[in-house]
Design a protein around this motif. Structure first.
Motif, PDB file in Angstrom:
ATOM      1  N   ASN A   1       0.823  -1.214   0.000  1.00  0.00           N
ATOM      2  CA  ASN A   1       0.000   0.000   0.000  1.00  0.00           C
ATOM      3  C   ASN A   1       0.853   1.257   0.000  1.00  0.00           C
ATOM      4  O   ASN A   1       0.566   2.215  -0.728  1.00  0.00           O
ATOM      5  CB  ASN A   1      -0.944  -0.004   1.204  1.00  0.00           C
ATOM      6  CG  ASN A   1      -2.008  -1.078   1.103  1.00  0.00           C
ATOM      7  OD1 ASN A   1      -2.377  -1.506   0.017  1.00  0.00           O
ATOM      8  ND2 ASN A   1      -2.505  -1.534   2.247  1.00  0.00           N
TER       9      ASN A   1
ATOM     10  N   THR B   1       0.848   3.935   6.264  1.00  0.00           N
ATOM     11  CA  THR B   1       0.560   2.604   5.697  1.00  0.00           C
ATOM     12  C   THR B   1       1.456   1.574   6.395  1.00  0.00           C
ATOM     13  O   THR B   1       2.088   0.750   5.751  1.00  0.00           O
ATOM     14  CB  THR B   1       0.814   2.577   4.176  1.00  0.00           C
ATOM     15  OG1 THR B   1       2.162   3.027   3.917  1.00  0.00           O
ATOM     16  CG2 THR B   1      -0.157   3.476   3.445  1.00  0.00           C
TER      17      THR B   1
ATOM     18  N   TYR C   1      -8.940  -4.615   9.061  1.00  0.00           N
ATOM     19  CA  TYR C   1      -9.747  -3.642   9.789  1.00  0.00           C
ATOM     20  C   TYR C   1     -10.662  -4.385  10.750  1.00  0.00           C
ATOM     21  O   TYR C   1     -11.367  -5.318  10.360  1.00  0.00           O
ATOM     22  CB  TYR C   1     -10.575  -2.800   8.815  1.00  0.00           C
ATOM     23  CG  TYR C   1     -11.595  -1.927   9.508  1.00  0.00           C
ATOM     24  CD1 TYR C   1     -11.188  -0.934  10.400  1.00  0.00           C
ATOM     25  CD2 TYR C   1     -12.958  -2.124   9.298  1.00  0.00           C
ATOM     26  CE1 TYR C   1     -12.129  -0.154  11.057  1.00  0.00           C
ATOM     27  CE2 TYR C   1     -13.900  -1.339   9.951  1.00  0.00           C
ATOM     28  CZ  TYR C   1     -13.477  -0.359  10.831  1.00  0.00           C
ATOM     29  OH  TYR C   1     -14.406   0.415  11.493  1.00  0.00           O
TER      30      TYR C   1
ATOM     31  N   TYR D   1     -10.852  -2.274   2.906  1.00  0.00           N
ATOM     32  CA  TYR D   1      -9.979  -1.284   3.540  1.00  0.00           C
ATOM     33  C   TYR D   1     -10.776  -0.058   3.964  1.00  0.00           C
ATOM     34  O   TYR D   1     -11.826   0.258   3.406  1.00  0.00           O
ATOM     35  CB  TYR D   1      -8.842  -0.877   2.599  1.00  0.00           C
ATOM     36  CG  TYR D   1      -9.280  -0.501   1.199  1.00  0.00           C
ATOM     37  CD1 TYR D   1      -9.706   0.790   0.883  1.00  0.00           C
ATOM     38  CD2 TYR D   1      -9.252  -1.441   0.175  1.00  0.00           C
ATOM     39  CE1 TYR D   1     -10.101   1.124  -0.399  1.00  0.00           C
ATOM     40  CE2 TYR D   1      -9.645  -1.114  -1.119  1.00  0.00           C
ATOM     41  CZ  TYR D   1     -10.064   0.178  -1.395  1.00  0.00           C
ATOM     42  OH  TYR D   1     -10.457   0.513  -2.662  1.00  0.00           O
TER      43      TYR D   1
ATOM     44  N   GLY E   1      -7.074  -3.986   3.791  1.00  0.00           N
ATOM     45  CA  GLY E   1      -6.661  -4.075   2.395  1.00  0.00           C
ATOM     46  C   GLY E   1      -6.066  -5.430   2.067  1.00  0.00           C
ATOM     47  O   GLY E   1      -5.780  -6.254   2.944  1.00  0.00           O
TER      48      GLY E   1
ATOM     49  N   LEU F   1      -6.836   0.918  -3.872  1.00  0.00           N
ATOM     50  CA  LEU F   1      -6.694   1.533  -2.560  1.00  0.00           C
ATOM     51  C   LEU F   1      -5.843   2.798  -2.662  1.00  0.00           C
ATOM     52  O   LEU F   1      -6.181   3.837  -2.070  1.00  0.00           O
ATOM     53  CB  LEU F   1      -6.057   0.536  -1.589  1.00  0.00           C
ATOM     54  CG  LEU F   1      -5.803   0.981  -0.150  1.00  0.00           C
ATOM     55  CD1 LEU F   1      -5.841  -0.218   0.794  1.00  0.00           C
ATOM     56  CD2 LEU F   1      -4.480   1.712   0.027  1.00  0.00           C
TER      57      LEU F   1
END
Length: 502
Positions: free
Chosen positions: A16, A210, A325, A339, A358, A366
């Motif tokens: 990411n 990230t 998450y 995400y 993600g 993303l």
């Protein structure tokens, strides 16, 4: 180091972080990324190596995520045909697991949700007559075959970072972000070289977090802020064994607990088997496959295949922590793979964008969504571009890897076939840069074992931020899986001599 104030400071060099750095740099933004270890050293090199829609996510009604992932599968296949390629998956059917009508419905949706273009659709196999049924136990008579894609996950991260650098971003590996603090409309940032301890200070208009499993640590300890959201750490482990079937197809088997296990061809003569889903509460740095997980994976395979595996067959195992998450799902397998973003700003200035969750397949989308989240702070930001962007080495005519490989072998007739394929797979059109003026195997320098020659190792050190033996043998390549302990020791000594000379 950039002089003056930069637009974007990114913490974390996984997929990411590298994806956002690439996208932002391509829009003309000034970008600095720091990673406390090596690129992709954490979660992003410990995946199941798949670009896939997530067939099992349909059971949890994650239709938006599956559709996005299926669309991205086609985009990524075009952008990096050297490290991403189609793979067929055989799903033996057992009447004791999901009913056949449910599997067919899921595969129908899988074929049609994402606008499939290049990949063949689902078909039904009679395992008694199809060659794909040869390694499967005779009690399984029917299977479904569908398409997804394989990816070299660590190189996907590397290529994004390399593209970001080529577009002007600065990439700092083995550099920890030790402090970010708001100072009016800007962020005061301190980075620390983890080898020398040297500190560097800079200012940025926006910080992007990230950090994956460490995302909450960055918000709290590094930035001194609080968050309403949390990551839920779920451990996924894999084992690698010698390949025990003929053909290029992969297998997907179902377990009585409703989890599915992938059994994929790996590195030509190996098989990659995984993954588990185990809640994890330890330090992400300490994660490893435990005995129960290994036993679970072996039993999953042995339930379906004639050849019975034992622990003695395991060549290697690895484990990664997925920073999902936390949506409060009780079952770790049901925790969303989607995400979530959190933007913390004061008076419309100095935003901190944190990324929760993600998966590898959706990293590009993303990244695009992340930049849209901070567009209000950068109204002059250029539009997105990565949906048509090609990653370094992927600029092959018609994204045709086989044609490129043929051309490479024709140009360098002295290259053995397996070495030519290795260079083509890992580097794509950058293979010409690696080979350079070499006109024979001797010109590639000493061999450290199998397909690893000195010229490739130097190329990785000079162009891809590689510093340690692990950077080269485990993440930039998978040479380590094919080398003897003595060969790895010799290579480690060579790496040490290079670092001392530098």
């Amino acid at each position: 180091m950039s002089a003056g104030i930069i637009d974007l400071f990114i913490i974390g060099g996984g997929v990411n972080g590298a994806g956002i750095a690439r996208d932002a740099a391509g829009r003309g933004m000034s970008v600095v990324l720091c990673e406390k270890d090596d690129l992709a050293q954490g979660t992003s090199s410990r995946s199941g190596k798949l670009v896939h829609g997530g067939l099992r996510y349909l059971e949890y009604y994650e239709f938006r995520l599956v559709r996005e992932a299926l669309i991205e599968r086609e985009v990524l296949l075009e952008s990096a045909p050297h490290i991403i390629w189609p793979m067929r998956f055989v799903l033996p059917h057992s009447s004791s697991d999901r009913p056949a009508w449910l599997v067919r419905l899921g595969l129908f949706l899988y074929d049609h949700l994402g606008g499939r273009k290049r990949l063949p659709g689902t078909r039904t196999l009679d395992l008694r007559t199809a060659p794909e049924g040869a390694p499967i136990k005779t009690e399984y008579r029917k299977a479904f075959e569908y398409s997804d894609c394989w990816v070299d996950d660590a190189r996907l991260v590397l290529l994004n970072a390399l593209d970001a650098k080529q577009r002007g971003a600065e990439i700092h590996t083995r550099t920890a972000c030790t402090s970010v603090r708001r100072n009016g409309d800007l962020w005061d940032i301190e980075m620390t070289d983890t080898g020398t301890g040297r500190k560097t200070e800079l200012q940025a208009r926006c910080v992007v977090n990230t950090a994956g499993p460490w995302v909450n640590d960055v918000i709290g300890r590094v930035a001194g802020l609080n968050s309403r959201r949390n990551v839920r750490l779920v451990k996924g482990s894999h084992i690698i064994v010698p390949k025990f079937w003929e053909g290029r197809q992969a297998y997907l088997v179902q377990n009585p607990d409703k989890r599915v296990i992938f059994i994929n061809p790996y590195e030509n003569d190996l098989a990659l088997i995984g993954t588990t889903d185990i809640p994890y509460e330890g330090r992400p740095e300490d994660v490893k496959a435990d005995a129960n997980e290994i036993d679970y994976l072996i039993k999953s395979v042995n339930r379906y295949f004639k050849q019975q595996l034992t622990e003695n067959d395991i060549v290697h195992s690895f484990s990664g922590v997925r920073p999902l998450y936390d949506d409060n799902a009780e079952n770790p397998s049901a925790v969303t793979r989607d995400y979530i973003f959190e933007v913390d700003a004061v008076n419309g200035k100095a935003p901190l964008l944190s990324v929760f969750g993600g998966k590898i397949t959706t990293f590009r989308k993303l990244s695009e969504h992340a930049l849209e989240k901070i567009r209000p702070f950068f109204p002059a930001m250029a539009p997105g571009w990565t949906s048509k962007g090609i990653l370094p080495g992927g600029d092959m005519p018609k994204a045709d890897f086989d044609q490129f490989l043929g051309d490479l072998r024709a140009k360098y007739r002295w290259l053995p076939a397996d070495l030519a394929k290795h260079y083509a797979r890992l580097y794509g059109t950058r293979a010409h840069e690696l080979i350079g003026s070499a006109a024979s195997l001797d010109d590639l320098g000493p061999s450290f074992g199998k397909l690893l020659y000195e010229r490739e190792a130097r190329f990785l050190i000079e162009t891809e931020w590689a510093q340690t033996p692990q950077d080269i043998l485990e993440r930039r390549t998978k040479h380590g899986l094919h080398m003897t302990p003595a060969e790895r020791e010799v290579f480690a000594s060579w790496c040490l001599s290079q670092s001392q000379a530098a």
